[in-house]
Design an enzyme around this catalytic site. Structure first.
Site, short mmCIF file in Angstrom:
data_model
loop_
_atom_site.label_atom_id
_atom_site.label_comp_id
_atom_site.label_asym_id
_atom_site.label_seq_id
_atom_site.Cartn_x
_atom_site.Cartn_y
_atom_site.Cartn_z
N SER A 46 -3.40 -5.69 12.09
CA SER A 46 -4.36 -6.20 11.12
C SER A 46 -3.98 -5.72 9.72
O SER A 46 -3.63 -4.56 9.54
CB SER A 46 -5.77 -5.70 11.45
OG SER A 46 -6.14 -6.02 12.77
N HIS B 227 0.84 -1.20 0.00
CA HIS B 227 0.00 0.00 0.00
C HIS B 227 0.87 1.24 0.00
O HIS B 227 1.92 1.28 0.65
CB HIS B 227 -0.99 0.00 1.16
CG HIS B 227 -0.41 0.11 2.53
ND1 HIS B 227 -0.20 1.32 3.17
CD2 HIS B 227 -0.01 -0.83 3.41
CE1 HIS B 227 0.29 1.11 4.38
NE2 HIS B 227 0.43 -0.19 4.56
N GLU C 271 -5.24 1.30 2.65
CA GLU C 271 -5.00 0.33 3.71
C GLU C 271 -5.14 0.96 5.08
O GLU C 271 -5.67 0.34 6.01
CB GLU C 271 -3.60 -0.29 3.56
CG GLU C 271 -3.38 -1.57 4.37
CD GLU C 271 -2.92 -1.30 5.80
OE1 GLU C 271 -2.95 -2.24 6.62
OE2 GLU C 271 -2.53 -0.15 6.11
N GLU C 272 -4.71 2.21 5.20
CA GLU C 272 -4.74 2.87 6.49
C GLU C 272 -6.14 3.34 6.89
O GLU C 272 -6.35 3.82 8.01
CB GLU C 272 -3.78 4.07 6.50
CG GLU C 272 -2.31 3.71 6.25
CD GLU C 272 -1.67 2.91 7.37
OE1 GLU C 272 -2.39 2.51 8.32
OE2 GLU C 272 -0.45 2.66 7.29
N ARG D 87 -9.53 -5.80 18.66
CA ARG D 87 -8.73 -6.70 17.85
C ARG D 87 -9.29 -8.11 18.00
O ARG D 87 -9.60 -8.56 19.11
CB ARG D 87 -7.27 -6.67 18.28
CG ARG D 87 -6.60 -5.32 18.09
CD ARG D 87 -6.24 -5.03 16.65
NE ARG D 87 -5.69 -3.68 16.51
CZ ARG D 87 -5.19 -3.19 15.37
NH1 ARG D 87 -5.17 -3.94 14.28
NH2 ARG D 87 -4.71 -1.97 15.32
N ASP E 56 4.65 -6.14 4.67
CA ASP E 56 4.10 -5.08 5.51
C ASP E 56 4.16 -5.50 6.97
O ASP E 56 3.33 -5.09 7.77
CB ASP E 56 2.66 -4.79 5.09
CG ASP E 56 2.12 -3.48 5.66
OD1 ASP E 56 2.94 -2.68 6.16
OD2 ASP E 56 0.90 -3.28 5.63
N HIS F 250 3.13 4.42 12.64
CA HIS F 250 2.01 5.27 13.02
C HIS F 250 2.40 6.32 14.07
O HIS F 250 1.53 6.98 14.62
CB HIS F 250 0.82 4.45 13.56
CG HIS F 250 0.22 3.54 12.54
ND1 HIS F 250 -1.03 2.95 12.71
CD2 HIS F 250 0.67 3.10 11.35
CE1 HIS F 250 -1.31 2.19 11.66
NE2 HIS F 250 -0.29 2.27 10.83
N ASP G 96 -0.48 4.38 0.66
CA ASP G 96 -1.00 5.43 1.53
C ASP G 96 -0.32 5.35 2.89
O ASP G 96 0.25 4.33 3.27
CB ASP G 96 -2.51 5.34 1.67
CG ASP G 96 -2.98 4.06 2.35
OD1 ASP G 96 -2.41 2.99 2.08
OD2 ASP G 96 -3.92 4.12 3.18
#
Length: 455
Positions: free
Chosen positions: A400, A87, A153-154, A329, A180, A428, A89
């Site tokens: 995830s 991804h 994806e984010e 989760r 990833d 992040h 993004d």
């Protein structure tokens, strides 16, 4: 073919890193509407590079959100087809004042490259592109390859999920390759064979019809923030056990072999607490190790409570509504739809007097565990062993990647999750980084994996 490809990688290391820096300079933040043009620019940048290196049928696939990038090279008759996924993004860079260098101006320090998206996932996606280029420069690819990269994806991956549901024949393959994830420890080759799923929700509490003055109405009017806090306090107990009825029913536990393998990993709980978490102590369900709690147990977390008055000074307001962003989760044995229903049903029983509650699903993903006894996992294991000179370990991830579940459901293929990040890469968070040597080792590992997969 292999020798020629590896020579090309070695000779073009500086170029590969410079190209990655160009990619990282594009602020492709998928969650912010003001960056929509930048997300498309990143997609176009990726597509142009795939076309330049010799991939065929390169195109953008429009979705309801940000576009997918597709390419293929299907000239290996009788060989398997590998779907390379990534991804382009990225997450927002906030808080900006904690970055040591601008998040979209890549900087090399201490053997790392620092930028938003460096490891999640532009750097790891770029490894795949450079591996394909190296093999194409050697003459051809040892397997058939399709590339499918997304820009959402984010924010949940709805576009790629819908495309896979509607057009599975356009990405028909034998295995998906996802870069990833991360190494369990520096210099330790690692394959991730399991991921937690998730539901990301918003819980909104409504009280009065408009904001009220607390001096005039305090003591009579319901306060949505107090009510919301009371609801949140009843979602988990002091030990971190989720209080939603039935949430632990039917969970599929790790095998004894998995648990034994996890215990043998080089994991220092105190080092993890101090260097990765940075809290005074670790919390969570009693009776489970840290790895079990983060890889194989459901969790519930609150991410933010926007609303009300948060500016400088004082404003004595009772807000008309309050909002919390809450996620769970999920582990094997749980589904997003069933978990969301249980959350809704439980919250309905604990709503304080005088307020109403609305719960919205923002996005979701299924948990996944990949069997290790298949030829593609064997090929990846051998490739990483050759690069790192050590036996490859199998782990699960606490995060995830929704598309992995989509690959299993829609394409009915296994996924090889071969990542090269490190636990302290600040995904992040401010000062996200990617170890430059791992960028090169990852590129070589992907080349070797594709060669082994073709054999």
């Amino acid at each position: 073919m292999l020798d020629t490809a590896l020579q090309f990688i070695e000779a073009n290391k500086a170029n590969a890193l410079d190209e990655l820096k160009q990619f990282l300079r594009i602020p492709s933040i998928s969650t912010l509407p003001e960056n929509t043009g930048d997300v498309r620019r990143a997609a176009e940048f990726l597509a142009a590079e795939l076309k330049r290196i010799g991939m065929e049928n390169v195109r953008l696939i429009e979705t309801a959100g940000h576009p997918l990038v597709y390419a293929d090279y299907l000239h290996a008759a009788g060989k398997p087809t590998v779907l390379c996924y990534g991804h382009y993004d990225v997450q927002p860079p906030d808080p900006l004042d904690e970055w040591l260098s601008p998040p979209f101006e890549p900087e090399e320090r201490n053997g790392n490259i620092y930028a938003r998206g460096a490891v999640d996932d532009k750097g790891q996606l770029w490894m795949q592109v450079k591996a394909l280029e190296a093999l194409l420069k050697s003459g051809s690819l040892p397997v058939n390859v399709r590339v499918l990269a997304e820009g959402e994806e984010e924010v949940g991956g709805e576009g790629i999920a819908e495309f896979l549901r509607a057009h599975p024949e356009e990405v028909k393959c034998d295995v998906a390759l996802v870069c990833d994830t991360e190494l369990f420890a520096p210099d330790l080759p690692t394959l991730c064979v399991g991921l937690r799923g998730m539901i990301y929700t918003e819980i909104e509490v409504h009280g009065s019809k408009t904001d009220l003055h607390s001096g005039m109405y305090g003591g009579a009017a319901p306060n949505p923030f107090v009510a919301l806090s009371q609801i949140i306090a009843k979602l988990k107990d002091a030990d971190g056990r989720i209080l939603i009825p039935g949430i632990y029913d039917g969970l599929q536990k790790p095998t004894d072999a998995e648990l034994a393998a996890w215990k043998s990993l080089p994991f220092d709980e105190e080092h993890y607490r101090e260097t990765e978490v940075g809290s005074s102590e670790l919390t969570g369900e009693p009776g489970y190790s840290v790895l079990e709690r983060t890889w194989a147990r459901p969790t519930l977390d609150v991410h933010g409570m926007p609303g009300g008055f948060t500016g400088a000074g004082a404003k004595t307001v009772i807000p008309a509504k309050a909002l919390a962003k809450v996620s769970l989760r999920l582990v094997p044995g749980m589904t997003p739809a069933d978990t969301f229903r249980k959350l809704q049903d439980y919250v309905a029983t604990i709503v304080p007097r005088g307020v109403s509650v609305e719960i919205r699903m923002i996005h979701s993903g299924d948990p996944i565990v990949v069997g290790t006894d298949n030829p593609f996992i064997h090929a990846a294991t051998e490739a990483m062993h050759e690069v790192f000179g050590k036996e490859t370990v199998f782990v699960r991830g606490g995060g995830s990647i929704p598309v992995v579940g989509d690959f299993a459901r829609q394409l009915h293929v296994p996924t090889v999750m071969m990542g090269f990040g490190l636990p302290d890469d600040n995904l992040h968070a401010p000062n996200e980084k990617f170890n430059i040597s791992n960028f090169y080792r990852g590129t070589e590992s992907i080349v070797r994996f594709l060669v082994h997969a073709g054999q």
